[in-house]
Scaffold this motif. Sequence first.
Motif, PDB file in Angstrom:
ATOM      1  N   GLU A   1      -0.215  10.219  -4.164  1.00 32.38           N
ATOM      2  CA  GLU A   1       0.034  11.545  -3.590  1.00 32.38           C
ATOM      3  C   GLU A   1       1.015  12.349  -4.446  1.00 32.38           C
ATOM      4  O   GLU A   1       0.854  13.564  -4.598  1.00 32.38           O
TER       5      GLU A   1
ATOM      6  N   TRP B   1       0.806  -1.222   0.000  1.00 37.31           N
ATOM      7  CA  TRP B   1       0.000   0.000   0.000  1.00 37.31           C
ATOM      8  C   TRP B   1       0.844   1.280   0.000  1.00 37.31           C
ATOM      9  O   TRP B   1       0.652   2.139  -0.862  1.00 37.31           O
ATOM     10  N   PRO B   2       1.789   1.440   0.924  1.00 36.67           N
ATOM     11  CA  PRO B   2       2.517   2.722   0.917  1.00 36.67           C
ATOM     12  C   PRO B   2       3.361   2.937  -0.322  1.00 36.67           C
ATOM     13  O   PRO B   2       3.372   4.031  -0.896  1.00 36.67           O
TER      14      PRO B   2
ATOM     15  N   TYR C   1      -0.061   4.492  -2.118  1.00 38.40           N
ATOM     16  CA  TYR C   1      -0.164   5.794  -1.457  1.00 38.40           C
ATOM     17  C   TYR C   1       0.777   6.840  -2.040  1.00 38.40           C
ATOM     18  O   TYR C   1       0.328   7.921  -2.482  1.00 38.40           O
TER      19      TYR C   1
ATOM     20  N   GLU D   1      -8.239   9.215  -3.923  1.00 40.97           N
ATOM     21  CA  GLU D   1      -8.148   8.993  -2.482  1.00 40.97           C
ATOM     22  C   GLU D   1      -8.981   7.793  -2.049  1.00 40.97           C
ATOM     23  O   GLU D   1      -8.603   7.061  -1.136  1.00 40.97           O
TER      24      GLU D   1
ATOM     25  N   SER E   1      -6.947   4.804  -2.793  1.00 44.37           N
ATOM     26  CA  SER E   1      -5.894   4.658  -1.788  1.00 44.37           C
ATOM     27  C   SER E   1      -6.449   4.111  -0.485  1.00 44.37           C
ATOM     28  O   SER E   1      -5.860   3.196   0.120  1.00 44.37           O
TER      29      SER E   1
ATOM     30  N   LEU F   1      -5.659   0.633   1.446  1.00 47.26           N
ATOM     31  CA  LEU F   1      -5.194   0.665   2.835  1.00 47.26           C
ATOM     32  C   LEU F   1      -5.982  -0.335   3.673  1.00 47.26           C
ATOM     33  O   LEU F   1      -5.406  -1.063   4.492  1.00 47.26           O
TER      34      LEU F   1
END
Length: 475
Positions: A421, A412-413, A417, A440, A443, A447
């Motif tokens: 971003e 995820w990150p 993400y 978003e 995302s 998450l």
Amino acid sequence: MMIAENGYPRLHTLNISKDPLDDDGRPKRTGTMWTASAHIITAVIGSGVLSLAWAMAQLGWIAGPVVMILFSFVTYYTSTLLASCYRTGDPVTGKRNYTYMDAVKSSLGGQMFKICGTVQYVNLFGIAIGYTIASAISMMAVKRSNCHHKNGLAGSCKVNSNPFMVAFGVAEILLSQIPDFDQLWWLSTVAAVMSFTYSSAGLGLGIAKVAENKQILGSSTGITVGLVSEIEKLWRTFQALGNIAFAYSYAIILIEIQDTVKSPPSEVKSMKKATLVSVTTTSVFYILCGCFGYAAFGDSAPGNLLTGKGFYEPYWLVDIANVAVVVHLVGAYQVFCQPIFAFVEQYYAKRYPASYFINREFKLSLPGNRSYNVNLFRLVWRTGYVILTTLISMILPFFNDVVGLLGAVGYWPLSVYFPIEMYIANKGIPKWSTRWVCLEVLSMGCLIVAVVAAVGSVVGIIGDLNSVKPFHANY
């Protein structure tokens, strides 16, 4: 692969001084959409493919393929967003970002740069543990398959994992002291050959097993309640999501791959095409491996297709495949540890420039009029790092649980993400606009998947610790 100046992996490229220079003063890049596709496929197809049959067994014939297709779609889409962040500003003439971390720093600033770095280092540390476990299990599988070939399937062929983890750790201690390990450009070629060898062997054995059974095993919903409890079924389903996520993770080196591509056409256009080709190819391969492995063993599909209670014959092919796993992971361990080694050593060298222990190198004479520079800090620190990852692996020798946790923590990150971003920041997408909200929501959805996958994997680890004493794992 090589290591960039900031310690992160980058691809090896030939530095030919006769070539004209690019806009950044570096030698002209010569990569194409096809070479970039090959690099991505090489990076993606790895040990994660071996757990896909088990993941399918938890999800079943309906949810299993659907989840893999969804992961492939999300990976493709967020990869195209990340590719758009290769240049800051204008997509054709803007400043190049040579690494993933460069892109984060340029797009999101220093604070997010530090957070991203922490996530990456934690992920790399976990990968080192996962590779130690996977290598030891493959070495054990070689011994076990030969035992069953000699004594029959009814024979007792349990093997303790500790000696193999120690052997792997000793090998990594020695390799970690090689100077300029990042210059071993042929390592990527060896890794590619080995990963395709064991992945193809797993797929071939699955197809052969289905043909031998003359039927397709498995069910529409996966392992049934009764064989496992309802709550265990839930945790296993969550963990399977982490296993699939781990197999698809490659965002960490996407920018580095893109930095090898020539222009025109723009690097973004070439990389988007390369991403489509490579993600489609790997998705088809993954679905075939997962589905044929599940069809061969049904709900009893092993956690690792080549090392569980699955394939023992032909034993020589099983041995070749598992040796390929070990060879691949011995080198891959070093590639993924180099950024951590470089970061720690550069940090302490700058903080204590006058330290005799940290900065002084001693020349050790070797046979053949050769010499080797010994640095005491490097010797102690890198040895301690390998010992730590080995000890944790011996305490937690659970392949599926660890792979699921790594996939949950890293996907995820790094794959969702930060690419989203960075894209929002670079394109100046207004907050609360339709596109901003959609990105978003994507995302946040990923998450949630990552959190439940992490919980499922942690529960799996706790359950395994209740049944297997640390340092006493026998398979």
